[in-house]
Design an enzyme around this catalytic site. Structure first.
Site, PDB file in Angstrom:
ATOM      1  N   THR B  20       0.806  -1.229   0.000  1.00 24.65           N
ATOM      2  CA  THR B  20       0.000   0.000   0.000  1.00 24.65           C
ATOM      3  C   THR B  20       0.838   1.278   0.000  1.00 24.65           C
ATOM      4  O   THR B  20       0.293   2.370  -0.086  1.00 24.65           O
ATOM      5  CB  THR B  20      -0.939   0.018   1.230  1.00 24.65           C
ATOM      6  OG1 THR B  20      -0.117  -0.092   2.412  1.00 24.65           O
ATOM      7  CG2 THR B  20      -1.913  -1.140   1.184  1.00 24.65           C
ATOM      8  N   GLY B  21       2.155   1.149   0.076  1.00 25.82           N
ATOM      9  CA  GLY B  21       3.017   2.333   0.090  1.00 25.82           C
ATOM     10  C   GLY B  21       3.263   2.894  -1.300  1.00 25.82           C
ATOM     11  O   GLY B  21       2.804   2.338  -2.303  1.00 25.82           O
ATOM     12  N   VAL B  23       6.028   3.025  -2.993  1.00 24.87           N
ATOM     13  CA  VAL B  23       6.801   2.088  -3.808  1.00 24.87           C
ATOM     14  C   VAL B  23       5.983   0.824  -4.071  1.00 24.87           C
ATOM     15  O   VAL B  23       5.993   0.284  -5.189  1.00 24.87           O
ATOM     16  CB  VAL B  23       8.146   1.745  -3.134  1.00 24.87           C
ATOM     17  CG1 VAL B  23       8.884   0.650  -3.902  1.00 24.87           C
ATOM     18  CG2 VAL B  23       9.022   3.001  -3.030  1.00 24.87           C
ATOM     19  N   ARG B 108      21.410  -4.615   2.928  1.00 26.56           N
ATOM     20  CA  ARG B 108      22.298  -4.200   1.827  1.00 26.56           C
ATOM     21  C   ARG B 108      23.780  -4.422   2.094  1.00 26.56           C
ATOM     22  O   ARG B 108      24.537  -4.712   1.183  1.00 26.56           O
ATOM     23  CB  ARG B 108      22.075  -2.713   1.507  1.00 26.56           C
ATOM     24  CG  ARG B 108      20.798  -2.458   0.764  1.00 26.56           C
ATOM     25  CD  ARG B 108      20.660  -0.975   0.416  1.00 26.56           C
ATOM     26  NE  ARG B 108      19.280  -0.668   0.065  1.00 26.56           N
ATOM     27  CZ  ARG B 108      18.709   0.508   0.260  1.00 26.56           C
ATOM     28  NH1 ARG B 108      19.392   1.499   0.818  1.00 26.56           N
ATOM     29  NH2 ARG B 108      17.463   0.699  -0.092  1.00 26.56           N
ATOM     30  N   CYS B 137      17.712   4.559  -3.698  1.00 30.06           N
ATOM     31  CA  CYS B 137      17.275   5.251  -4.919  1.00 30.06           C
ATOM     32  C   CYS B 137      18.367   6.136  -5.516  1.00 30.06           C
ATOM     33  O   CYS B 137      18.617   6.108  -6.723  1.00 30.06           O
ATOM     34  CB  CYS B 137      16.036   6.086  -4.632  1.00 30.06           C
ATOM     35  SG  CYS B 137      16.119   7.053  -3.110  1.00 30.06           S
ATOM     36  N   GLN B 164      16.995  15.538  -3.804  1.00 31.68           N
ATOM     37  CA  GLN B 164      16.109  14.388  -3.695  1.00 31.68           C
ATOM     38  C   GLN B 164      14.670  14.791  -3.366  1.00 31.68           C
ATOM     39  O   GLN B 164      14.424  15.645  -2.523  1.00 31.68           O
ATOM     40  CB  GLN B 164      16.662  13.410  -2.645  1.00 31.68           C
ATOM     41  CG  GLN B 164      17.991  12.811  -3.091  1.00 31.68           C
ATOM     42  CD  GLN B 164      18.570  11.788  -2.136  1.00 31.68           C
ATOM     43  OE1 GLN B 164      19.717  11.911  -1.746  1.00 31.68           O
ATOM     44  NE2 GLN B 164      17.799  10.781  -1.772  1.00 31.68           N
ATOM     45  N   SER B 167       9.045  12.249  -2.166  1.00 29.38           N
ATOM     46  CA  SER B 167       8.488  10.898  -2.203  1.00 29.38           C
ATOM     47  C   SER B 167       9.507   9.838  -1.794  1.00 29.38           C
ATOM     48  O   SER B 167       9.120   8.732  -1.427  1.00 29.38           O
ATOM     49  CB  SER B 167       7.947  10.576  -3.600  1.00 29.38           C
ATOM     50  OG  SER B 167       8.977  10.727  -4.558  1.00 29.38           O
ATOM     51  N   GLY B 168      10.778  10.181  -1.830  1.00 28.16           N
ATOM     52  CA  GLY B 168      11.793   9.252  -1.346  1.00 28.16           C
ATOM     53  C   GLY B 168      11.653   8.938   0.127  1.00 28.16           C
ATOM     54  O   GLY B 168      12.160   7.924   0.599  1.00 28.16           O
ATOM     55  N   ARG B 254      17.400  17.122   0.583  1.00 29.01           N
ATOM     56  CA  ARG B 254      15.994  16.964   0.181  1.00 29.01           C
ATOM     57  C   ARG B 254      15.518  18.296  -0.388  1.00 29.01           C
ATOM     58  O   ARG B 254      15.746  19.357   0.225  1.00 29.01           O
ATOM     59  CB  ARG B 254      15.139  16.580   1.400  1.00 29.01           C
ATOM     60  CG  ARG B 254      13.719  16.196   1.054  1.00 29.01           C
ATOM     61  CD  ARG B 254      13.586  14.806   0.502  1.00 29.01           C
ATOM     62  NE  ARG B 254      13.850  13.761   1.484  1.00 29.01           N
ATOM     63  CZ  ARG B 254      14.007  12.477   1.173  1.00 29.01           C
ATOM     64  NH1 ARG B 254      13.913  12.069  -0.086  1.00 29.01           N
ATOM     65  NH2 ARG B 254      14.262  11.590   2.113  1.00 29.01           N
ATOM     66  N   HIS B 261      14.564  12.357  -8.482  1.00 33.21           N
ATOM     67  CA  HIS B 261      15.787  12.853  -7.850  1.00 33.21           C
ATOM     68  C   HIS B 261      16.724  13.433  -8.916  1.00 33.21           C
ATOM     69  O   HIS B 261      16.912  12.832  -9.981  1.00 33.21           O
ATOM     70  CB  HIS B 261      16.551  11.706  -7.184  1.00 33.21           C
ATOM     71  CG  HIS B 261      15.912  11.154  -5.957  1.00 33.21           C
ATOM     72  ND1 HIS B 261      14.815  11.710  -5.341  1.00 33.21           N
ATOM     73  CD2 HIS B 261      16.249  10.068  -5.197  1.00 33.21           C
ATOM     74  CE1 HIS B 261      14.504  10.990  -4.270  1.00 33.21           C
ATOM     75  NE2 HIS B 261      15.356   9.994  -4.164  1.00 33.21           N
TER      76      HIS B 261
END
EC number: 1.2.1.11
Lengths: 357, 357
Positions: B20-21, B23, B108, B137, B164, B167-168, B254, B261
């Site tokens: 639901t996000g 992304v 990561r 991103c 950036q 929405s990030g 930001r 971006h």
């Protein structure tokens, strides 16, 4: 004795050329707040703005259309009406005995014209021949922060990426940008007729967007704004627009901010033992600089906080851990004040203080 | 024969975790548009979102609350529900036989987890042990543009300043930012409870402002976003998060943009005879890259133009005339697509193509 000196002190007739623009408005305010003894103010603009009423201290003044005769009896001109206006009228003002501080780019690269930021190279004022150039907004805030670092540690290289506010393109660009922002939020199409650069072939919305073009794009691949940052920095710091004493490159981007330019500056110094802590200490003592660099409390420079202030705010100072003597920092200043009107008035104050006018 | 192969091809049960996000929405769209043979889709989220209806191709699906049992029978997980959720649930999915492509930062830097951008290091997928990490991103779009340059000319150093989009930081940050923009235009006070980073002590408005903090600020002076760009770039390009093979530093900011971006990237290459024209030619042939670099026609990458597109747009490529082998360029991509959902789905496509799932 003291009283007599005060009475005898010269008072100046000051003309503000381009009085009705975003920078002109602020020149009037900054002049009012300055130490310059003002006898009279003349507000000059184009025919279109003539007759408009504007306030200086407690006087209401009427804007006059600029003609060569406007400069009769004027001692000091503060000019921010565009390069073509400066080209046409400043020589007329000089001919009539005025000293001009010009905020446009027109005379900046003239080797006979000092390009001055008072915190950096006030001694250059002594060589003026009637015109002093005020540097580009994005250059001013960068050299205010870099000069103390240069003095303390030596400066080898500068790589800057700018985040420049809409107001740097003038009041009409700022108005267009705000109209675009409202249209976007309403789900309507945005209109663009000014930005990125008035008079260029294509126009794009700035609201909710980024425009990597400030001023015209040149055949060498750089925008004229980028070119200005490179060559003005060299001229201000080393007296020569092509000085190899420091290497400078720039990427200039217009961002959807109203007032206040940001700059991400990477720089290398000669003294490879320099630390971020030492740089912070040097900047904390530097004229015109406020260090805002307290990560534990999320303190760092922001345009909304810098708006209306005369200082240059510096933070996020940290080493490039892979390159000794290399650092990143983040600089913010009000582009209409330190980047334009305030720096011009500070130059005029220095002229008065040094008896150069 | 061809028909038989098609009939026999494996079809996959795919779970989207964090459906639901901002992304998650795009993962559903990108999966629908992908070459992955999908047998069934399960939409997973927190209890708060359970019961919500969302569309995949022509089916309406009901979002389910994520539990370990949700992953029974699942072949592929696309995950973007935050690090804590990935930490908790992805080992459960792997235990049940699924392969996970995780868009959070949680895994990561785990040396057993491949960190993959398909245009750059798809061969790393072969070493997966059930989890593949999708990079940050801002890292993805940079390495997509830098890898072809590295291959052609060798890459020594990278200095990046980011611009950036809101929405990030997720859908709630994007909503907050738009509310702030409207409040500013109305002359009202802006409310800030999320940005710069959810859960941090202090919050500032992003609208008409710049925030030089993305993710938390660390004691070494860098933000975690900056740290990610440095170490993810090294791991993706050289398989080691601390590789000295390329030097990288970053300043992450930001900006008041909704989606897309921007990055101002300064880089040096080993081949000092390299020209901007050669770099443009290399990038024009590179997978996933679109060169937008025609100054005479004011063509350069812009977030509003990149939004909704899967490519990485590169322009403003020009030499640092004072440093042979050094260049500036400007990169823009849709941070929710190539920077997140699309890269995850492309990783999944590569897993399928290479028989690794």
């Amino acid at each position: 004795m003291k009283q007599k000196e005060t009475i005898m002190a010269k008072e100046y007739v000051v003309a503000i050329l381009g009085a009705t623009g975003a920078v002109g408005h602020r020149m009037i305010e900054q002049l009012a707040a300055s130490s310059i003894p003002v006898k009279q103010v003349k507000l000059l603009a184009s025919a279109r703005s003539a007759g408009k009423q504007m306030q200086f201290r407690d006087q209401m003044l009427t804007v006059e259309e600029t003609t060569p005769a406007s400069f009769e009896g004027v001692d000091l001109v503060l000019s921010s009406a565009g390069g073509a206006t400066s080209k046409r009228f400043l020589p007329e003002a000089v001919k009539r005995g005025a000293v001009c501080v010009d905020n446009t780019s027109y005379f900046r690269m003239d080797p006979t014209v000092p390009l001055v930021v008072p915190e950096v190279n006030p001694e250059a004022l002594a060589h003026h021949q009637g015109i002093i150039a005020n540097p580009n907004c994005s250059t001013i805030q960068m050299v205010v922060a870099l000069e103390p670092i240069r003095q303390a540690f030596g400066l080898k290289q500068v790589i800057v990426s700018t985040y420049q506010a809409a107001s740097g393109a003038g009041q009409s660009a700022l108005n267009e940008f705000k109209d675009q922002a409202q249209a976007y939020l309403n789900g309507e199409e945005m209109q663009a007729e000014i930005l990125p650069t008035k008079g260029d072939k294509r126009h794009y919305p700035l609201a909710f967007n980024l425009l990597p073009q400030i001023d015209v794009l040149e055949e060498n691949g750089y925008s004229h704004e980028e070119w200005k940052m490179i060559h003005e920095t060299k001229k201000i710091m080393f007296g020569d627009m092509n000085s190899p004493a420091v290497k400078v490159t720039a990427t200039c981007v217009r961002v959807p901010v109203a007032i206040g330019h940001g700059e991400s500056v990477y720089f290398t110094v000669e003294d490879e033992t320099a630390t971020a802590e030492q740089i912070r200490a040097v900047l904390a003592q530097a004229p015109g600089v406020v260090v805002q660099d307290d990560l534990a409390n999320q303190v760092y420079p922001q345009p909304l906080q810098a708006e209306g202030k005369g200082d240059t705010f510096v933070g996020r100072i940290r080493p490039d851990y892979e390159n000794p003597g290399a650092f990143n920092m983040w600089i913010v200043a009000d582009n209409l004040l330190k980047g334009a009107a305030l720096n011009a008035v500070q130059n005029a104050e220095e002229l008065v203080k040094r008896g150069l006018i």
